[in-house]
Design an enzyme around this catalytic site. Structure first.
Site, PDB file in Angstrom:
ATOM      1  N   CYS A 117      64.214  13.061  -8.581  1.00  0.00           N
ATOM      2  CA  CYS A 117      65.056  13.867  -9.474  1.00  0.00           C
ATOM      3  C   CYS A 117      65.821  13.028 -10.501  1.00  0.00           C
ATOM      4  CB  CYS A 117      66.042  14.706  -8.663  1.00  0.00           C
ATOM      5  SG  CYS A 117      65.235  15.808  -7.478  1.00  0.00           S
TER       6      CYS A 117
ATOM      7  N   HIS B 100      72.032  16.836 -13.119  1.00  0.00           N
ATOM      8  CA  HIS B 100      70.821  17.343 -12.480  1.00  0.00           C
ATOM      9  C   HIS B 100      71.145  18.681 -11.820  1.00  0.00           C
ATOM     10  CE1 HIS B 100      67.399  17.873  -9.975  1.00  0.00           C
ATOM     11  NE2 HIS B 100      67.969  17.433  -8.861  1.00  0.00           N
TER      12      HIS B 100
ATOM     13  N   ASN C 180      65.946  23.928  -8.820  1.00  0.00           N
ATOM     14  CA  ASN C 180      65.836  22.477  -8.935  1.00  0.00           C
ATOM     15  C   ASN C 180      64.425  22.125  -9.407  1.00  0.00           C
ATOM     16  OD1 ASN C 180      65.586  19.716  -8.537  1.00  0.00           O
ATOM     17  ND2 ASN C 180      66.571  19.705  -6.540  1.00  0.00           N
TER      18      ASN C 180
END
Length: 397
Positions: free
Chosen positions: A113, A253, A283
């Site tokens: 990520c 994020h 996500n």
């Protein structure tokens, strides 16, 4: 001195929307449970003909359009992804081919990520070092392909998509002002895809145990993210010579709304200065920050001169942050757009022509190595093989 400015941005999202209610039909969960714990309402899921490469190419084209550039003008392509099209060749090479970026190097980068911010740092460094003038940085994922849809602790979290930015060298100060890259491999097992690598190849046993899907210790990852998000932001803000009050937009994020809100409080940044779209996409790993940047720019949340801080965190464990002064995009020219679209069509024709030429050459000339062309050993029948040669020598002695 050279500066790496963000001059183009774009995103690409699958057409299919999966809501929390849709998920509740296939796994033991509910819309209220997911919203309360994550802030997610829906996510995008790639269809049969949508892949990491197709999404990356679409996002790249949109970013190049904003920048007013063609693939031919790109020197380097970096694709941040944990779900590449193949183990090899790189997804970036497929993007390069589709864009007709004849003069570009291309490689993939996997920092989970955190990948996009890692790639942004690499691209900016290439520009500052003088090895590239224009760099295309992409975050692209199809996490739905590696999710265990019977595990409610992970399947509710992830979605698919791609985002891209174009970095270009300019003399005037601005652009990527500071970056921060960090890792702590002692937490590797907290967020992991166990099977599919050299340690654990895909086998029937691995498939039966779902070891080819994401495994996560949610509680530990939550603690790690809560600690690291504001710490990384503070460090990169200081590195850029700013203070938190000067930040115009915080783009973290998009993993969990509660983590984002906690970091904003710790940084004393009001939520109206924090960009969140987790409710719409979930996500999307390396794609989450560039998708957010593209949406922020398109909706007027980002203006030339704005100070932007982005922070990524995820598997590795890894985390990364960047402080960017937003740049003025180039003027849009419709005529140029027509030529760019024609260039992409020609790139497709060129790619097919090269494949055909290789096929023709193989039929006419064959392989330079007989062993490759006929599947037989190139060792002459009357010559001992290495093992036999060794034995014969020992017998002579």
């Amino acid at each position: 001195m050279r500066y790496a400015h963000i001059v183009g941005w774009g995103k690409a999202l699958p057409q299919r929307i999966m809501t929390n209610d849709d998920l509740a039909r296939i796994v033991d969960t509910s819309d209220a449970w997911i919203r309360e714990r994550t802030g997610i309402v829906e996510r995008r899921i790639a269809g049969p003909h949508e892949t990491t490469a197709t999404l990356a190419i679409a996002a790249a084209k949109e970013a190049l359009e904003v920048a007013g550039l063609s693939g031919h003008q790109v020197d380097l392509i970096i694709v941040a992804t944990a779900t590449p099209e193949h183990i090899f060749p790189s997804t970036a090479s497929l993007v390069q081919d589709a864009l007709g970026a004849d003069h570009a190097g291309a490689f993939d980068l996997n920092a989970a990520c955190s990948g996009f911010v890692y790639a942004l740092s690499m691209g900016a460094d290439a520009i500052k070092a003088g090895s590239a003038e224009t760099v295309l940085v992409i975050g692209a994922e199809t996490l739905s392909r590696i999710v265990n849809w019977s595990d409610r602790s992970t399947c509710v979290l992830f979605g698919d998509g791609a985002g891209a930015v174009v970095l270009q060298a300019r003399e005037q100060p601005g652009g990527v002002m500071a970056t921060l890259l960090r890792s702590d491999g002692s937490g590797a097992e907290l967020l992991i895809l166990p099977a599919g690598g050299s340690k654990m190849p895909i086998t029937p046993e691995a498939l039966a145990q779902n070891l080819h899907t994401i495994k996560m210790n949610g509680r530990e990852v939550y603690r790690f993210a809560s600690r690291i998000l504001d710490r990384a932001a503070r460090e990169v803000i200081q590195k850029a010579g700013w203070n938190p009050e000067q930040v115009d937009l915080f783009v973290p994020h998009q993993a969990n709304l509660r983590i984002i809100e906690s970091a904003a409080r710790a940084l004393n940044i009001p939520m109206d200065k924090v960009f969140c779209n987790i409710q719409s996409y979930g996500n999307t790993s390396a794609a989450s920050i560039p998708i957010a940047l593209a949406e922020a720019a398109a909706t007027g949340r980002l203006r030339p001169g704005d100070r932007v801080v982005m922070v990524g965190f995820g598997g590795g464990l890894t985390w990364a942050a960047a402080a960017v002064q937003w740049s003025e995009p180039r003027a849009f020219h419709r005529k140029g757009r027509t030529w760019r679209q024609l260039g992409y069509s020609l790139a497709g024709l060129r790619s097919r022509a090269r494949r055909l030429l290789r096929h023709v050459e193989d039929r006419i000339f064959g392989s330079l190595d007989p062993a490759l062309s006929n599947g037989k050993s190139s060792t002459p029948a009357n010559r001992p093989r290495p093992q036999e040669q060794s034995t014969t020598s020992e017998q002579k002695r």
